[in-house]
Design an enzyme around this catalytic site. Structure first.
Site, PDB file in Angstrom:
ATOM      1  N   LYS A  80      -2.802  -7.909 -23.248  1.00  0.00           N
ATOM      2  CA  LYS A  80      -2.149  -8.529 -22.094  1.00  0.00           C
ATOM      3  C   LYS A  80      -1.179  -9.565 -22.626  1.00  0.00           C
ATOM      4  O   LYS A  80      -1.368 -10.084 -23.736  1.00  0.00           O
ATOM      5  CB  LYS A  80      -3.212  -9.219 -21.220  1.00  0.00           C
ATOM      6  CG  LYS A  80      -2.782  -9.493 -19.812  1.00  0.00           C
ATOM      7  CD  LYS A  80      -2.970  -8.294 -18.913  1.00  0.00           C
ATOM      8  CE  LYS A  80      -2.399  -8.531 -17.527  1.00  0.00           C
ATOM      9  NZ  LYS A  80      -2.583  -7.348 -16.661  1.00  0.00           N
ATOM     10  N   GLY A 180      -7.144  -4.740   3.246  1.00  0.00           N
ATOM     11  CA  GLY A 180      -5.859  -4.742   2.544  1.00  0.00           C
ATOM     12  C   GLY A 180      -5.178  -3.394   2.654  1.00  0.00           C
ATOM     13  O   GLY A 180      -5.592  -2.427   2.034  1.00  0.00           O
ATOM     14  N   GLY A 182      -2.138  -2.476   1.670  1.00  0.00           N
ATOM     15  CA  GLY A 182      -0.929  -2.508   0.849  1.00  0.00           C
ATOM     16  C   GLY A 182      -0.679  -1.136   0.254  1.00  0.00           C
ATOM     17  O   GLY A 182      -1.043  -0.106   0.833  1.00  0.00           O
ATOM     18  N   VAL A 184      -2.007   0.413  -2.335  1.00  0.00           N
ATOM     19  CA  VAL A 184      -3.205   1.207  -2.633  1.00  0.00           C
ATOM     20  C   VAL A 184      -4.008   1.472  -1.356  1.00  0.00           C
ATOM     21  O   VAL A 184      -4.410   2.607  -1.080  1.00  0.00           O
ATOM     22  CB  VAL A 184      -4.114   0.488  -3.669  1.00  0.00           C
ATOM     23  CG1 VAL A 184      -5.361   1.310  -3.940  1.00  0.00           C
ATOM     24  CG2 VAL A 184      -3.363   0.238  -4.965  1.00  0.00           C
TER      25      VAL A 184
HETATM   26  P1  NAD Z   1      -0.308  -4.958  -2.284  1.00  0.00           P
HETATM   27  O1  NAD Z   1       0.236  -6.304  -2.538  1.00  0.00           O
HETATM   28  O2  NAD Z   1       0.623  -3.814  -2.056  1.00  0.00           O
HETATM   29  O3  NAD Z   1      -1.300  -4.991  -1.021  1.00  0.00           O
HETATM   30  C1  NAD Z   1      -2.234  -5.979  -0.772  1.00  0.00           C
HETATM   31  C2  NAD Z   1      -2.459  -6.027   0.734  1.00  0.00           C
HETATM   32  O4  NAD Z   1      -3.559  -6.887   0.997  1.00  0.00           O
HETATM   33  C3  NAD Z   1      -1.256  -6.572   1.518  1.00  0.00           C
HETATM   34  O5  NAD Z   1      -0.951  -5.680   2.585  1.00  0.00           O
HETATM   35  C4  NAD Z   1      -1.737  -7.928   2.016  1.00  0.00           C
HETATM   36  O6  NAD Z   1      -1.182  -8.282   3.271  1.00  0.00           O
HETATM   37  C5  NAD Z   1      -3.230  -7.702   2.120  1.00  0.00           C
HETATM   38  N1  NAD Z   1      -4.039  -8.912   2.048  1.00  0.00           N
HETATM   39  C6  NAD Z   1      -3.922  -9.953   1.199  1.00  0.00           C
HETATM   40  N2  NAD Z   1      -4.872 -10.876   1.435  1.00  0.00           N
HETATM   41  C7  NAD Z   1      -5.612 -10.403   2.454  1.00  0.00           C
HETATM   42  C8  NAD Z   1      -6.727 -10.892   3.183  1.00  0.00           C
HETATM   43  N3  NAD Z   1      -7.281 -12.072   2.892  1.00  0.00           N
HETATM   44  N4  NAD Z   1      -7.228 -10.118   4.184  1.00  0.00           N
HETATM   45  C9  NAD Z   1      -6.672  -8.938   4.487  1.00  0.00           C
HETATM   46  N5  NAD Z   1      -5.610  -8.431   3.856  1.00  0.00           N
HETATM   47  C10 NAD Z   1      -5.087  -9.150   2.861  1.00  0.00           C
HETATM   48  O7  NAD Z   1      -1.287  -4.653  -3.506  1.00  0.00           O
HETATM   49  P2  NAD Z   1      -1.783  -3.238  -4.044  1.00  0.00           P
HETATM   50  O8  NAD Z   1      -0.867  -2.783  -5.123  1.00  0.00           O
HETATM   51  O9  NAD Z   1      -2.097  -2.362  -2.893  1.00  0.00           O
HETATM   52  O10 NAD Z   1      -3.142  -3.671  -4.784  1.00  0.00           O
HETATM   53  C11 NAD Z   1      -4.293  -4.014  -4.048  1.00  0.00           C
HETATM   54  C12 NAD Z   1      -5.378  -4.503  -5.006  1.00  0.00           C
HETATM   55  O11 NAD Z   1      -5.688  -3.468  -5.956  1.00  0.00           O
HETATM   56  C13 NAD Z   1      -4.969  -5.720  -5.844  1.00  0.00           C
HETATM   57  O12 NAD Z   1      -6.105  -6.523  -6.064  1.00  0.00           O
HETATM   58  C14 NAD Z   1      -4.511  -5.104  -7.162  1.00  0.00           C
HETATM   59  O13 NAD Z   1      -4.665  -6.012  -8.249  1.00  0.00           O
HETATM   60  C15 NAD Z   1      -5.486  -3.952  -7.291  1.00  0.00           C
HETATM   61  N6  NAD Z   1      -4.983  -2.858  -8.119  1.00  0.00           N
HETATM   62  C16 NAD Z   1      -3.820  -2.232  -7.810  1.00  0.00           C
HETATM   63  C17 NAD Z   1      -3.363  -1.172  -8.600  1.00  0.00           C
HETATM   64  C18 NAD Z   1      -2.096  -0.442  -8.258  1.00  0.00           C
HETATM   65  O14 NAD Z   1      -1.875   0.659  -8.808  1.00  0.00           O
HETATM   66  N7  NAD Z   1      -1.272  -0.947  -7.370  1.00  0.00           N
HETATM   67  C19 NAD Z   1      -4.097  -0.776  -9.733  1.00  0.00           C
HETATM   68  C20 NAD Z   1      -5.304  -1.415 -10.018  1.00  0.00           C
HETATM   69  C21 NAD Z   1      -5.736  -2.463  -9.218  1.00  0.00           C
END
Ligand code: NAD
Length: 364
Positions: A80, A180, A182, A184
């Site tokens: 990292k 969430g 988002g 994922v």
């Molecule tokens: P993102 O930023 O696209 O989505 C996160 C969502 O969570 C947003 O829509 C936000 O409004 C919502 N959110 C935040 N705080 C909240 C709360 N307190 N209550 C309800 N909703 C809330 O992120 P992502 O890329 O979808 O990733 C989601 C999680 O998965 C993160 O923790 C990320 O580290 C982890 N992750 C993502 C990936 C990837 O490929 N994107 C890979 C491994 C791990």
């Protein structure tokens, strides 16, 4: 902080401090373990309150990458990088390219990728100075957004956990709450919808929630007390630390399986709390490894179908971890850690053996 003591406790191989005052670069690259392959992990650009905080973060995150790669069956080590400072204030082409030069100087021991505070455009600058970058956009022959692959892995890990609890992997008619919506979370909802799950969801964004309601018929839940909702499976896909002493006593579910990183506020205490409540926890770093599998696939010349096929490994790996947890009388989180360490040890022994010189037999 006693740096060498920290490195020895966490088992790091190398930590590189990268500085160039002329471009404002202060960065730390941590290589945790390269037994299985080059140390891969994103670069985080963050306004850390202190250098000690930045160092702690990079040491913790790089170690986590070693476990994630090892348990996912990848030939990768854990690494990292962090860049200290407010990206909005100090980020520049020169700073990013200088960081790329430091990465290049490590000769492939460390491979970098995007993380918080760093955009796809930024990675293009880093890529100008080093080959050791992955997670590039599709127009640069990269793998693009990893989220659909991550969601697929979470979905498979969830099915494996559900099979462990009920004997069936089908999620048809099963109540799943996704926190969430988002990149994922929304892709996971789509997969669950196709399978006929009953989906509840929560998000801080009314727009996201509205989209999920209209497209997938999800039932909205308040973001404040989502964890009290009686469901079969909880899928935290927002942020870390949400499984803690305050929330766990109120959970009303049989399984927790989501994408968020570091869901357990305290790895040991909270995984035990979940086990004591009879809730099966599918380790986050195992079931959310689809994103890492995606960028690993990019290193060989990307194909989305190969990345998805490889992600299917998560189903078997989850079953194996849950079986090991049961046999060893430990939590799934601990079992995943142990199996990852065992894989690293066994491959390390294999490499040592292959380095031994062949004995030449001569006759007198
Ligand atoms: P993102 O930023 O696209 O989505 C996160 C969502 O969570 C947003 O829509 C936000 O409004 C919502 N959110 C935040 N705080 C909240 C709360 N307190 N209550 C309800 N909703 C809330 O992120 P992502 O890329 O979808 O990733 C989601 C999680 O998965 C993160 O923790 C990320 O580290 C982890 N992750 C993502 C990936 C990837 O490929 N994107 C890979 C491994 C791990």
């Amino acid at each position: 902080m006693n740096i060498f003591e920290e490195l020895s406790t966490r088992g790091h191989q190398q930590v590189v401090f990268c500085y160039d005052g002329s471009v404002g670069l202060k960065s730390i690259i941590a290589i945790h373990d390269t037994t299985l392959g080059p140390a891969l992990g994103g670069v985080r650009f963050w306004p850390y309150a202190s250098e000690a905080e930045a160092l702690t973060d990079v040491l913790r995150l790089s170690r986590g990458m070693t476990y994630k790669a090892a348990i996912s069956g990848l030939n990768l080590g854990g690494g990292k990088a962090v860049i200290i400072g407010d990206p909005l204030q100090i980020k520049s082409e020169a700073l990013l390219r200088r960081f790329g030069q430091f990465v290049e100087s490590l000769g492939g021991q460390y491979i970098t990728a995007e993380d918080m505070g760093v955009s796809v455009k930024d990675m293009e600058y880093v890529r100008m100075e080093t080959r050791y970058v992955t997670g590039l956009p599709e127009e640069m022959s990269g793998s693009g957004d990893p989220s659909p692959v991550t969601a697929y892995g979470v979905y498979l890990g969830m099915k494996a956990a559900w099979k462990k609890v009920t004997g069936t992997e089908s999620l048809k008619g099963v109540k799943v709450l996704v926190q969430g919506l988002g990149k994922v979370g929304m892709a996971l909802v789509e997969l669950l919808h196709k399978e006929g799950a009953i989906i509840y969801a929560t998000d801080l964004s009314a727009q996201q929630l509205d989209h999920a309601e209209r497209s997938y018929g999800v039932q909205p839940v308040s973001p404040d007390d989502w964890y009290r909702q009686p469901v079969d499976i909880l899928a935290p896909c927002a942020r870390g630390g949400i499984l803690n002493a305050e929330t766990i006593p109120h959970l009303r579910c049989a399984v927790v399986a989501g994408s968020a990183n570091n869901q357990l506020a305290d790895e040991i205490e909270d995984s035990l709390r979940l086990a004591e409540r009879g809730i099966l926890y599918a380790p986050d770093f195992l079931i959310n490894a689809g994103g890492l599998i995606n960028v690993y696939t990019e290193l060989e010349g990307y194909s989305r179908s190969r990345a998805l096929a490889r992600t299917e490994y998560i189903y078997e790996a989850t079953l194996r971890v849950l079986a090991a947890a049961e046999q060893r009388g430990i939590t799934p989180h601990e079992a995943a850690m142990q199996l990852a360490e065992e894989r690293i040890r066994s491959i390390s022994a294999l490499k040592t053996r292959s380095l031994l010189p062949a004995i030449s037999l001569t006759t007198a």
